[in-house]
Design a protein around this motif. Sequence first.
Motif, short mmCIF file in Angstrom:
data_model
loop_
_atom_site.label_atom_id
_atom_site.label_comp_id
_atom_site.label_asym_id
_atom_site.label_seq_id
_atom_site.Cartn_x
_atom_site.Cartn_y
_atom_site.Cartn_z
N THR A 197 0.84 -1.19 0.00
CA THR A 197 0.00 0.00 0.00
C THR A 197 0.88 1.24 0.00
OG1 THR A 197 -0.13 0.00 2.42
CG2 THR A 197 -1.91 -1.13 1.21
N ILE A 198 0.27 2.37 -0.31
CA ILE A 198 1.00 3.64 -0.33
C ILE A 198 1.56 3.95 1.06
CG2 ILE A 198 0.68 6.15 -0.49
CD1 ILE A 198 -1.16 5.64 -2.86
N SER A 199 2.80 4.40 1.09
CA SER A 199 3.44 4.78 2.35
C SER A 199 3.05 6.21 2.70
CB SER A 199 4.96 4.68 2.23
OG SER A 199 5.59 5.22 3.37
N ARG A 200 2.29 6.36 3.77
CA ARG A 200 1.88 7.71 4.20
C ARG A 200 3.06 8.53 4.71
NH1 ARG A 200 -3.94 7.77 5.50
NH2 ARG A 200 -4.79 5.65 5.47
N SER A 201 4.10 7.85 5.17
CA SER A 201 5.28 8.55 5.70
C SER A 201 6.23 8.96 4.59
CB SER A 201 6.03 7.66 6.69
OG SER A 201 6.67 6.59 6.02
N PHE A 202 6.03 8.40 3.40
CA PHE A 202 6.89 8.59 2.23
C PHE A 202 8.28 7.98 2.41
CE2 PHE A 202 4.12 12.56 1.93
CZ PHE A 202 3.16 11.92 1.18
N LEU A 203 8.42 7.16 3.46
CA LEU A 203 9.62 6.35 3.64
C LEU A 203 9.26 4.90 3.29
CD1 LEU A 203 10.88 7.76 7.07
CD2 LEU A 203 11.60 8.44 4.76
N VAL A 204 10.27 4.07 3.07
CA VAL A 204 10.02 2.69 2.68
C VAL A 204 9.53 1.89 3.88
CG1 VAL A 204 11.03 0.59 1.72
CG2 VAL A 204 11.75 2.82 0.85
N LYS A 205 8.35 1.29 3.75
CA LYS A 205 7.79 0.47 4.81
C LYS A 205 8.39 -0.94 4.75
CE LYS A 205 3.44 0.79 3.59
NZ LYS A 205 1.96 0.67 3.69
N GLU A 206 7.92 -1.80 5.64
CA GLU A 206 8.31 -3.21 5.57
C GLU A 206 7.82 -3.79 4.24
OE1 GLU A 206 10.34 -4.92 7.60
OE2 GLU A 206 10.62 -2.92 8.47
N LEU A 207 8.61 -4.65 3.65
CA LEU A 207 8.30 -5.20 2.34
C LEU A 207 7.77 -6.63 2.45
CD1 LEU A 207 11.46 -4.10 0.30
CD2 LEU A 207 9.41 -2.77 0.82
N LYS A 208 6.79 -6.94 1.60
CA LYS A 208 6.37 -8.32 1.42
C LYS A 208 7.46 -9.03 0.60
CE LYS A 208 2.26 -7.31 3.13
NZ LYS A 208 1.82 -7.80 4.46
N ASN A 209 7.58 -10.34 0.75
CA ASN A 209 8.66 -11.05 0.06
C ASN A 209 8.26 -11.62 -1.30
OD1 ASN A 209 7.15 -13.34 0.61
ND2 ASN A 209 8.66 -14.28 1.98
N THR A 262 20.12 -15.81 -7.47
CA THR A 262 20.92 -16.96 -7.02
C THR A 262 21.92 -16.57 -5.93
OG1 THR A 262 22.64 -16.67 -8.71
CG2 THR A 262 20.72 -18.00 -9.31
N ALA A 263 22.06 -15.28 -5.68
CA ALA A 263 23.04 -14.82 -4.69
C ALA A 263 22.49 -14.81 -3.26
CB ALA A 263 23.52 -13.41 -5.06
N TYR A 264 21.23 -15.20 -3.10
CA TYR A 264 20.59 -15.14 -1.79
C TYR A 264 20.05 -16.52 -1.41
CZ TYR A 264 20.95 -10.26 -3.00
OH TYR A 264 21.45 -9.03 -3.39
N PRO A 265 20.21 -16.90 -0.14
CA PRO A 265 19.78 -18.25 0.27
C PRO A 265 18.28 -18.45 0.24
CG PRO A 265 20.44 -16.95 2.19
CD PRO A 265 20.83 -16.16 0.97
N ASP A 266 17.52 -17.37 0.43
CA ASP A 266 16.07 -17.50 0.41
C ASP A 266 15.44 -16.14 0.13
OD1 ASP A 266 16.01 -16.04 2.89
OD2 ASP A 266 16.31 -17.92 3.96
N ALA A 267 14.11 -16.13 -0.01
CA ALA A 267 13.40 -14.89 -0.37
C ALA A 267 13.48 -13.85 0.74
CB ALA A 267 11.94 -15.22 -0.70
N ASN A 268 13.52 -14.29 1.98
CA ASN A 268 13.58 -13.32 3.08
C ASN A 268 14.90 -12.56 3.07
OD1 ASN A 268 11.02 -13.93 4.03
ND2 ASN A 268 11.75 -15.51 5.44
N ALA A 269 15.99 -13.26 2.81
CA ALA A 269 17.29 -12.60 2.74
C ALA A 269 17.35 -11.64 1.57
CB ALA A 269 18.40 -13.65 2.61
N MET A 270 16.78 -12.04 0.45
CA MET A 270 16.76 -11.17 -0.73
C MET A 270 15.88 -9.95 -0.47
SD MET A 270 16.02 -12.23 -4.69
CE MET A 270 16.63 -11.21 -6.03
N THR A 271 14.77 -10.13 0.24
CA THR A 271 13.88 -9.02 0.55
C THR A 271 14.55 -8.03 1.48
OG1 THR A 271 11.93 -10.43 0.26
CG2 THR A 271 11.63 -8.41 1.52
N ALA A 272 15.32 -8.53 2.44
CA ALA A 272 16.04 -7.64 3.35
C ALA A 272 17.03 -6.77 2.58
CB ALA A 272 16.76 -8.45 4.42
N GLU A 273 17.73 -7.38 1.62
CA GLU A 273 18.67 -6.62 0.80
C GLU A 273 17.93 -5.64 -0.11
OE1 GLU A 273 22.25 -5.29 -1.01
OE2 GLU A 273 21.77 -6.23 0.91
#
Length: 248
Positions: free
Chosen positions: A119-131, A182-193
Amino acid sequence: MPELVYPPVITAAKTMFRVLDLRLTVEGSHHVPRTGGAVLASNHVSYLDFIFCGYGAHESRRLVRFMAKHEVFAHKVSGPLMRGMKHIPVNRSAGAGSYSTAVDALRRGEVVGLFPEATISRSFLVKELKNGAARMAQEAAVPLLPVALWGTQRLWTKGRPKTLTRRHTPITILIGEPMDPTAYPDANAMTAELKTRLSALVDRAQREYPDQPSGDDTWWQPASLGGTAPTLEEAVELDRRARRKSTA
């Protein structure tokens, strides 16, 4: 099948850019591959973000298939356009089908765009991301590109009136380097990056933005830069209230 709807929509968007004399800055468009699948994962500050995120792929001559909520496809005006542009409807009660459709499109060599904040970020900063973006990139074995948009919130965002006639607004579109799934062990690690890279791009877009708010116009600037937008914590509470109200 021939693209009968997307090209004239792009022409209409470019006409709007010229009429409003929008000051577009696009960097990193060369990162969008000219062939093959790719995921564009953008921050989300405006209802118009899909237009500008898609424009970032224009130099590579790619048409981006965006994932959007089902209600947009059900609308009598936007629905035929969305289907004609081959965007992907997201039904939150049946998300697996939307996910599979997006992965199939990526495997066919399409570019799929989505907003992992959901959803749109009301703070205009990056919120937590879905993976989901990372999961798609890994399953389809395609690159994931972070995209930062800034200035689009001044035209139309959540909780503010539309100002689609605003002229000379600077709009920044920054496309980051592709992330190799392929550089990340799983989707959560890739999402964090992805969150780290996306936040850095958005921060750069905000700090290098050529306009500064003044007077009562500070609403579009994040609180961290002296604006009056909600903080991340305040925005979370506002979203929570909105959800409660919509289900009441």
